[in-house]
Motif scaffolding. Structure first.
Motif, PDB file in Angstrom:
ATOM      1  N   TYR A  29       0.835  -1.207   0.000  1.00  0.00           N
ATOM      2  CA  TYR A  29       0.000   0.000   0.000  1.00  0.00           C
ATOM      3  C   TYR A  29       0.868   1.254   0.000  1.00  0.00           C
ATOM      4  CZ  TYR A  29      -3.284   3.546   1.612  1.00  0.00           C
ATOM      5  OH  TYR A  29      -4.041   4.698   1.716  1.00  0.00           O
TER       6      TYR A  29
ATOM      7  N   THR B 156       2.527   1.670  -3.387  1.00  0.00           N
ATOM      8  CA  THR B 156       1.587   2.052  -4.431  1.00  0.00           C
ATOM      9  C   THR B 156       1.178   3.515  -4.326  1.00  0.00           C
ATOM     10  OG1 THR B 156       0.744  -0.214  -4.500  1.00  0.00           O
ATOM     11  CG2 THR B 156      -0.634   1.501  -5.483  1.00  0.00           C
TER      12      THR B 156
ATOM     13  N   PRO C 143      -2.661   4.821  -6.901  1.00  0.00           N
ATOM     14  CA  PRO C 143      -3.746   4.213  -6.123  1.00  0.00           C
ATOM     15  C   PRO C 143      -4.958   3.945  -7.011  1.00  0.00           C
ATOM     16  CG  PRO C 143      -3.696   6.569  -5.750  1.00  0.00           C
ATOM     17  CD  PRO C 143      -2.517   6.258  -6.632  1.00  0.00           C
TER      18      PRO C 143
ATOM     19  N   TYR D  53      -6.133  -7.797  -1.278  1.00  0.00           N
ATOM     20  CA  TYR D  53      -5.403  -6.677  -1.878  1.00  0.00           C
ATOM     21  C   TYR D  53      -6.329  -5.760  -2.659  1.00  0.00           C
ATOM     22  CZ  TYR D  53      -0.826  -8.558  -0.667  1.00  0.00           C
ATOM     23  OH  TYR D  53       0.275  -8.989   0.024  1.00  0.00           O
TER      24      TYR D  53
ATOM     25  N   LEU E  95      -6.388  -1.750  -1.961  1.00  0.00           N
ATOM     26  CA  LEU E  95      -5.742  -0.921  -2.976  1.00  0.00           C
ATOM     27  C   LEU E  95      -6.718  -0.261  -3.944  1.00  0.00           C
ATOM     28  CD1 LEU E  95      -2.727  -3.239  -3.861  1.00  0.00           C
ATOM     29  CD2 LEU E  95      -2.770  -1.332  -2.256  1.00  0.00           C
TER      30      LEU E  95
END
Length: 295
Positions: free
Chosen positions: A146, A149, A156, A233, A237
């Motif tokens: 996270y 990213t 994101p 995930y 995300l």
């Protein structure tokens, strides 16, 4: 005396063979009945989910369930009626699953070829390295992924991030599976093709490809299912743009309203692509999963 003994022994032998055949038929019938019972146990919850998705929300909440309630497709209509319905999440799931599976196959097949048909040095260490990447629990990598990213690459809520993650998640199991499948290819075929002047790509596509196609189908189906059903995930995300089907269905789980019918409809919709893929590759899947089982 010998002829008399043979005559007396013959009926006993026939009776023994008949008893053995009856026992085998009985055992076969019992095994078949057991298989039907196990199949019904697995299928009944799915049928109940589909039936609940066809009921009005009020009828779906009754206890005990109202099996004879009127049927309607309004729950499915509500899922697709608005712009923030399940349509976009299903497309995101399809894109992530298909693209990541294709990338996994493109990377796993050459790696498995190098580890099985043309074994490299210390190939067992390489196989253990692939396996070791699956030892870390998925939840342990959420925070680093996270932060990477959002803070480093600033991507994101992006489906391409999910594609990369799903590729990394499925690549180790794909290499292990494809290696076991390619190890069953007779080395004489590869040697004969090499003597005839065939290159590596020709050997992989024209010699090994048709033989290993059941294994490729089994590997691709398993990778597709894993990517399609992944939720952890995807939930962390993504938010709106890259939301996947499982994440959208999770938003239907609420305590304030009676969304059981819509929840069942959403669960049915995200189950249909996996069922279609499973039925389409059923023969290849059975052949592939049993390809490396018997030496």
């Amino acid at each position: 005396m010998t002829a008399i003994a043979r005559t007396a022994h013959a009926p006993a032998t026939v009776a023994h063979v008949a008893r053995v055949r009856r026992k085998r038929r009985t055992a076969t019938m019992l095994l078949g009945l057991l298989a039907w019972v196990i199949g019904i146990i697995f299928v009944v919850p799915i049928l109940y989910m589909v039936l609940t998705s066809l009921h009005h929300p009020g009828d779906a909440q009754t206890y005990p369930p109202s099996w004879g309630a009127p049927l309607t497709f309004s729950n499915y209509h509500d899922l697709f009626a608005t712009s923030d319905g399940i349509g976009a999440p299903l497309l995101n799931s399809l894109f992530c699953s298909v693209v990541s599976t294709l990338i996994v196959l493109a990377l796993a097949i050459p790696a498995a070829y190098a580890l099985a048909v043309k074994p490299v040095r210390r190939w067992s260490d390489a196989m253990f390295f692939f396996l070791s990447t699956k030892m870390l629990p998925m939840v342990a990598g959420i925070l680093p992924v996270y932060l990477f990213t959002t803070k480093i690459i600033h991507m994101p809520d992006n489906v391409f991030v999910l594609v990369v993650l799903y590729t990394a998640m499925n690549l180790p199991i794909a290499v292990w599976m494809m290696r076991s499948f390619l190890a069953e290819v007779p080395p004489a075929l590869v040697e004969a093709a090499s003597i005839d002047g065939a290159g590596t790509m020709t050997i992989m596509t024209r010699i090994i490809g048709p033989i290993a196609m059941p294994g490729v189908a089994a590997t691709s189906l398993i990778c597709f299912i894993f990517a399609w059903n992944e939720q952890l995930y995807a939930k962390v995300l993504t938010s709106v743009t890259a939301e996947t089907g499982p994440v959208f269905v999770n938003t239907l789980i609420q305590t304030e309203h009676s969304y059981l019918a819509q929840l069942s409809a959403g669960a049915t919709m995200i189950s249909i692509p996996v069922l279609i893929a499973g039925f389409a590759a059923q023969d290849k899947l059975v052949q592939g999963l049993s390809l490396g089982a018997v030496k």
